[in-house]
Design an enzyme around this catalytic site. Structure first.
Site, mmCIF file in Angstrom:
data_model
loop_
_atom_site.group_PDB
_atom_site.id
_atom_site.type_symbol
_atom_site.label_atom_id
_atom_site.label_comp_id
_atom_site.label_asym_id
_atom_site.label_seq_id
_atom_site.Cartn_x
_atom_site.Cartn_y
_atom_site.Cartn_z
ATOM 1 N N GLU A 1 34.026 -1.444 72.578
ATOM 2 C CA GLU A 1 34.103 -0.008 72.554
ATOM 3 C C GLU A 1 33.465 0.770 71.624
ATOM 4 O OE1 GLU A 1 38.237 0.565 74.296
ATOM 5 O OE2 GLU A 1 38.730 1.177 72.334
ATOM 6 N N ARG B 1 47.262 -2.358 74.309
ATOM 7 C CA ARG B 1 46.911 -2.334 73.147
ATOM 8 C C ARG B 1 45.798 -1.478 72.823
ATOM 9 N NH1 ARG B 1 42.620 -5.291 70.184
ATOM 10 N NH2 ARG B 1 41.685 -5.965 72.139
ATOM 11 N N LEU C 1 31.461 -8.704 77.239
ATOM 12 C CA LEU C 1 31.872 -7.376 77.015
ATOM 13 C C LEU C 1 31.094 -6.451 76.138
ATOM 14 C CD1 LEU C 1 34.672 -5.759 76.040
ATOM 15 C CD2 LEU C 1 34.628 -6.851 74.090
ATOM 16 N N SER D 1 44.406 -5.513 67.381
ATOM 17 C CA SER D 1 44.627 -6.959 67.498
ATOM 18 C C SER D 1 44.120 -7.700 66.234
ATOM 19 C CB SER D 1 43.721 -7.722 68.622
ATOM 20 O OG SER D 1 43.772 -8.962 68.465
ATOM 21 N N HIS E 1 39.462 -4.411 79.887
ATOM 22 C CA HIS E 1 38.417 -3.526 78.990
ATOM 23 C C HIS E 1 37.628 -2.817 79.950
ATOM 24 C CE1 HIS E 1 35.551 -2.306 76.005
ATOM 25 N NE2 HIS E 1 36.465 -2.997 75.092
ATOM 26 N N ARG F 1 42.183 2.057 76.742
ATOM 27 C CA ARG F 1 41.310 1.158 77.767
ATOM 28 C C ARG F 1 42.218 1.336 79.045
ATOM 29 N NH1 ARG F 1 40.615 -3.672 73.496
ATOM 30 N NH2 ARG F 1 38.901 -2.405 72.457
ATOM 31 N N HIS G 1 40.713 -8.653 79.208
ATOM 32 C CA HIS G 1 40.599 -8.884 77.878
ATOM 33 C C HIS G 1 41.578 -9.220 77.224
ATOM 34 C CE1 HIS G 1 38.060 -7.825 74.628
ATOM 35 N NE2 HIS G 1 38.786 -6.747 74.101
ATOM 36 N N GLN H 1 45.544 -6.250 79.350
ATOM 37 C CA GLN H 1 44.523 -5.286 79.295
ATOM 38 C C GLN H 1 43.146 -5.600 79.896
ATOM 39 O OE1 GLN H 1 42.797 -4.037 75.332
ATOM 40 N NE2 GLN H 1 44.050 -2.105 75.579
ATOM 41 N N ALA I 1 43.075 -22.125 64.544
ATOM 42 C CA ALA I 1 42.155 -21.477 63.475
ATOM 43 C C ALA I 1 41.430 -20.415 63.946
ATOM 44 C CB ALA I 1 41.365 -22.803 63.002
ATOM 45 N N GLY J 1 45.776 -17.782 62.675
ATOM 46 C CA GLY J 1 46.137 -18.926 62.180
ATOM 47 C C GLY J 1 45.653 -19.172 60.497
ATOM 48 N N ASP K 1 47.435 -22.445 75.387
ATOM 49 C CA ASP K 1 48.240 -23.510 75.345
ATOM 50 C C ASP K 1 49.366 -23.264 74.311
ATOM 51 O OD1 ASP K 1 45.847 -24.491 76.325
ATOM 52 O OD2 ASP K 1 45.366 -25.657 74.629
ATOM 53 N N PHE L 1 37.025 5.069 67.771
ATOM 54 C CA PHE L 1 37.336 3.823 68.768
ATOM 55 C C PHE L 1 38.343 4.659 69.758
ATOM 56 C CE2 PHE L 1 37.574 -0.501 69.548
ATOM 57 C CZ PHE L 1 36.488 -0.845 68.872
HETATM 58 C C1 LIG Z 1 34.798 -10.102 73.424
HETATM 59 C C2 LIG Z 1 36.163 -9.764 72.657
HETATM 60 C C3 LIG Z 1 35.816 -8.721 71.568
HETATM 61 C C4 LIG Z 1 37.039 -8.574 70.745
HETATM 62 N N1 LIG Z 1 37.093 -7.367 69.837
HETATM 63 C C5 LIG Z 1 38.155 -6.946 69.252
HETATM 64 C C6 LIG Z 1 37.838 -6.032 68.083
HETATM 65 O O1 LIG Z 1 36.765 -5.515 67.729
HETATM 66 N N2 LIG Z 1 38.981 -5.771 67.446
HETATM 67 C C7 LIG Z 1 40.226 -6.105 67.601
HETATM 68 O O2 LIG Z 1 41.319 -5.879 66.988
HETATM 69 N N3 LIG Z 1 40.450 -7.052 68.547
HETATM 70 C C8 LIG Z 1 39.273 -7.715 69.343
HETATM 71 N N4 LIG Z 1 39.609 -8.445 70.778
HETATM 72 C C9 LIG Z 1 40.755 -9.190 70.593
HETATM 73 C C10 LIG Z 1 40.793 -10.114 69.503
HETATM 74 O O3 LIG Z 1 39.506 -10.560 69.183
HETATM 75 C C11 LIG Z 1 41.758 -11.398 69.990
HETATM 76 O O4 LIG Z 1 42.862 -10.928 70.053
HETATM 77 C C12 LIG Z 1 42.135 -12.276 68.508
HETATM 78 O O5 LIG Z 1 40.854 -12.641 67.776
HETATM 79 C C13 LIG Z 1 42.905 -13.471 68.613
HETATM 80 O O6 LIG Z 1 43.119 -13.970 67.369
HETATM 81 P P1 LIG Z 1 43.950 -15.312 67.513
HETATM 82 O O7 LIG Z 1 43.999 -15.672 66.065
HETATM 83 O O8 LIG Z 1 45.251 -15.046 67.908
HETATM 84 O O9 LIG Z 1 43.339 -16.664 68.386
HETATM 85 P P2 LIG Z 1 42.045 -17.152 68.812
HETATM 86 O O10 LIG Z 1 41.160 -16.746 67.593
HETATM 87 O O11 LIG Z 1 41.731 -17.072 70.166
HETATM 88 O O12 LIG Z 1 42.340 -18.622 67.862
HETATM 89 C C14 LIG Z 1 43.116 -19.580 68.611
HETATM 90 C C15 LIG Z 1 42.897 -20.661 68.018
HETATM 91 O O13 LIG Z 1 43.956 -21.682 68.762
HETATM 92 C C16 LIG Z 1 43.264 -22.956 68.764
HETATM 93 N N5 LIG Z 1 44.185 -23.692 69.768
HETATM 94 C C17 LIG Z 1 44.219 -23.199 71.012
HETATM 95 N N6 LIG Z 1 45.268 -24.098 71.728
HETATM 96 C C18 LIG Z 1 45.247 -25.102 70.897
HETATM 97 C C19 LIG Z 1 45.877 -26.348 71.095
HETATM 98 N N7 LIG Z 1 46.688 -26.785 72.054
HETATM 99 N N8 LIG Z 1 45.667 -27.326 70.002
HETATM 100 C C20 LIG Z 1 44.919 -26.922 68.812
HETATM 101 N N9 LIG Z 1 44.496 -25.659 68.591
HETATM 102 C C21 LIG Z 1 44.609 -24.879 69.666
HETATM 103 C C22 LIG Z 1 41.659 -22.805 69.113
HETATM 104 O O14 LIG Z 1 41.077 -23.856 68.712
HETATM 105 C C23 LIG Z 1 41.690 -21.521 68.030
HETATM 106 O O15 LIG Z 1 41.399 -22.212 66.737
HETATM 107 C C24 LIG Z 1 38.412 -8.628 70.900
HETATM 108 C C25 LIG Z 1 38.428 -9.764 72.077
HETATM 109 C C26 LIG Z 1 37.175 -10.184 72.902
HETATM 110 C C27 LIG Z 1 37.539 -11.277 73.870
#
Ligand SMILES: Cc1cc2nc3c(=O)[nH]c(=O)nc-3n(C[C@H](O)[C@H](O)[C@H](O)COP(=O)(O)OP(=O)(O)OC[C@H]3O[C@@H](n4cnc5c(N)ncnc54)[C@H](O)[C@@H]3O)c2cc1C
Lengths: 594, 84
Positions: free
Chosen positions: A255, A398, A252, A403, A242, A286, A353, A240, A15, A19, A221, A119
């Protein structure tokens, strides 16, 4: 044992931004959607994203998707698939405006348009000069996005299963995905989710490293589940770093700091990025900045008593800009480095990162695997989006803000694809008779084991090993040694014991199940890294120097290809990079300088 | 003292989206979690129900927007900010 079975059109695991964007598309089309999450949706790691979402709106200066496309291809050191990159960059303005219409509180210009900040790696005129392309909501972009999407999903009747951990994919005899097993933490019971399609949006595996900007929940996972079900993982050697993780804490500093004008300095106070990247300076991508920092430290120009960090200087920006545009940076300085960034520079080091690799997909989010000579055969009923996937738009590195963009573009695209295939009128494929057995056996093994090691001890050893052997600078010797060590740790992870064997809300059991997933991600990373005999993007190997034939150690003749790692037999295959965009000319590889 | 089940659930709920919160909550749980009394437990449960950034604003000292009965736990969390 008969397990409870719940039936849905689509089951989304995760989520976070990906998702929830996908679930929204499906729920709005009237599909019956379940979203599972280990934690409350708005506590997903997307909440941490600070800097922004990249889209060539051109609100500040002239910009267009062609420039964004060029930056992404080049930033990714030519490993990205150019069809997917074109798709993402062209869709970018659309998904940003959609989010705006959903109520996302973007920062504004005086004329009411969305404010965009510069950026790293974002340029106009094909690398000529930096261009502001990041759309942000102060430094709470991820938070604002996640809350906006959550509210929209609730309104659209998406059904959330919170504190449910997906355990394993269910594939039928034809290899099609027909559901998943999941553990409800509150009760300790395992259920089956029977679905016409399963979408993974489980985020990255950043916790395979000791120094990481990622929250503890990022245990990969989805990667573990895919790997155990025979699906390969693509390009996992590319992680990557950072450039600006707080020294000794990992936290973090966005950037956006450098976008707003912060400068990296060595012990002599020198703005050393001017030497390495005369055009983009501190705003180079980066991987490049991280390696320059590492180089300064290695050559004795690091700061502090141990000469082991670089200083990020914001003092010239002034209190007003810092407090208005970068308030969380100020806070982090005080709380994790004991530094007031208005008055003094803050110690930073390159910190892990983002995971560029993941579950291989096409631009519709469908998972693709090699079969009968076709490297990209669709696995029916299985999609992956967001950081757990590899589509591959990020290639070997990236670009910042790509992202969040990836989550929105491919979350939406996967939803649209499912709607176009008339999912609602399709029947469920039957579940295999042994659908839940594999997961139950994994849990039973943990519950009955005694005398083994505790999950966190093994995980900590893994993290230290990955940090040492798959860090920002790699050598062939160190990676080869690392691989032997990681495989030995994986063997130990087969014999974990639990302190607590109770059923209800047993966090130790959940953590042990996470360790199994970390192991798959780490094996994939170490094996793929040790086998790639070149430097490219984030995979920089000291052994491969800068020669005219192999600029910066990159060997396009032999290695312009994607890695596919299979868990079974810890084996590798390769597939070609898609160099042909959808409608424009391909951008041929050249030496990457900034 | 908390039961094993209470502590286990608390540990999970202290898994956050922000690493900042993970680090501070993790420190507090490791140092004190097993010895929390019912009142401290209740205070922490109230606080971790907040959204990540709201919680972090409180821990960081930028906001005092929390129920008065959580005062003691907020102090404990704030004290854990200083790197050991
Ligand atoms: C500090 C930080 C700052 C960032 N800033 C930026 C930015 O400014 N711009 C940018 O483009 N990117 C940025 N990124 C990268 C970006 O935030 C992430 O790559 C992105 O948010 C990942 O989103 P996602 O939806 O793929 O996964 P996530 O947001 O990580 O969500 C994963 C979901 O999966 C669920 N989940 C996992 N395993 C299971 C399981 N086994 N069963 C049930 N649920 C599960 C979790 O509960 C969660 O809901 C940043 C990353 C970090 C660490």
């Amino acid at each position: 044992m008969a397990l409870t079975i719940q039936k849905y059109d689509a089951v989304v695991v995760g989520a976070g931004g990906a998702g929830m964007r996908c679930a929204l598309q499906l729920a709005r089309a009237g599909l019956h959607v379940a979203v599972l999450s280990k934690v409350f949706p708005t506590r997903s790691h997307t909440v941490a994203a600070q800097g922004g979402i990249g889209a060539s709106l051109g609100n500040m200066e002239e910009d267009n998707w062609h420039y964004h496309f060029y930056d992404t291809v080049k930033g990714g050191d030519w490993l990205g698939d150019q069809d997917a990159i074109e798709f993402m960059c062209r869709e970018a303005p659309k998904v940003v405006y959609e989010l705006e219409h959903m109520g996302m509180p973007f920062d504004r210009n005086p004329d009411g348009t969305i404010y965009q900040r510069p950026f790293g790696g974002h340029s106009a005129k094909y690398g000529e000069k930096p261009v502001p392309r990041a759309c942000a909501a102060a430094d709470r972009t991820g938070h604002a996005m996640l809350h906006t999407l959550y509210q929209q999903n609730v309104r659209s009747n998406t059904q959330f299963f919170v504190e449910w951990m997906a355990l394993d994919l269910i594939r039928d005899a034809e290899g099609d995905v027909v559901g998943i097993t999941a553990l409800e933490m509150e009760t300790g019971e395992v259920s089956i989710f029977h679905a016409k399609c399963v979408l993974f949006a489980t985020g990255g595996a950043g916790r395979i490293f000791a120094a990481s900007t990622n929250a503890y929940i990022n245990t990969g996972d989805g990667l573990g589940m895919a790997a155990r079900a025979g699906v390969p993982l693509e390009d996992m050697e590319f992680w990557q770093f950072h450039p600006t993780g707080v020294h000794n804490a990992g936290v973090l500093l966005t950037e956006g700091c450098r976008g707003e004008g912060a400068i990296l300095r060595n012990k002599d106070g020198e703005r050393f990025m001017e030497r390495y990247a005369p055009h983009l300076k501190d705003l180079a991508p980066r991987d490049f900045v991280s390696r320059c920092m590492d180089q300064e430290i290695k050559e004795g120009r690091g700061c502090g008593p141990n000469r082991d960090y670089i200083e990020l200087d914001l003092t010239h920006l002034g209190a007003e800009t810092i407090m208005k545009r970068l308030p969380s940076v100020h806070e982090i300085g005080i709380n994790f480095a004991n530094v007031d960034v208005i008055r003094e520079p803050i110690p930073v080091v390159p910190t892990i990162h983002y995971q560029m690799g993941g579950i291989p997909t096409n631009i519709h989010g469908q998972v693709v695997v090699p079969k009968n000579g076709n490297p990209s055969t669709v696995v029916n009923g299985f999609y992956a989006i967001g950081e757990c996937s590899c589509v591959s738009v990020h290639g070997a590195n990236r670009l910042g803000t790509n992202s969040l963009l990836d989550l929105l573009v491919f979350g939406r695209a996967a939803g649209d694809h499912l709607i176009a295939t008339a999912l609602s009128s399709k029947a469920h494929k039957p579940l295999p008779a042994d659908a839940g057995d594999y997961s139950l056996a994994r849990i039973a093994k943990l519950d009955s084991a005694s005398g083994g090691e505790y999950p966190q001890d093994v995980a900590n050893d893994l993290r230290r090993t990955m940090q040492t052997h798959a860090g920002v600078f790699r050598t062939q010797k160190s990676m080869d040694e690392g691989l032997v060590k990681v495989l030995a740790i994986a063997e130990r992870a087969e014999h974990l014991s639990l302190k607590d064997k109770s059923k209800v809300f047993n966090t130790a059991r959940v953590e042990a199940l996470e360790v199994a997933n970390l192991m798959e991600a780490a094996k994939a990373t170490m094996t793929s890294a040790a086998a790639r005999h070149e430097s490219r993007g984030a995979h920089t190997v000291d052994d491969y120097g800068d020669t005219p034939e192999h600029p910066l150690g990159r060997n396009d003749r032999d290695w312009l290809r994607h890695t596919l790692w299979f868990s079974e037999g810890n084996r590798l295959e390769y597939k070609p990079v898609q160099m042909k965009p959808l409608t424009v000319d391909s951008i041929p590889p050249v030496k990457r300088t900034f | 003292m908390l039961t094993d089940a209470q502590l286990s659930k608390l540990r999970w709920r202290c898994r956050r989206g922000l690493l900042e919160n993970d680090i501070i909550l993790g420190r507090v749980l490791e140092r004190r979690g097993a010895h929390f009394n019912d009142d401290e437990h209740a205070q922490l449960l109230t606080l971790i129900d907040l959204a990540d950034h709201d919680l972090w604003n409180i821990i960081a000292g930028r906001s005092d927007d929390y129920p008065a009965h959580c005062d003691a736990m907020v102090r404990t969390l704030r004290e854990a900010r200083v790197t050991p």
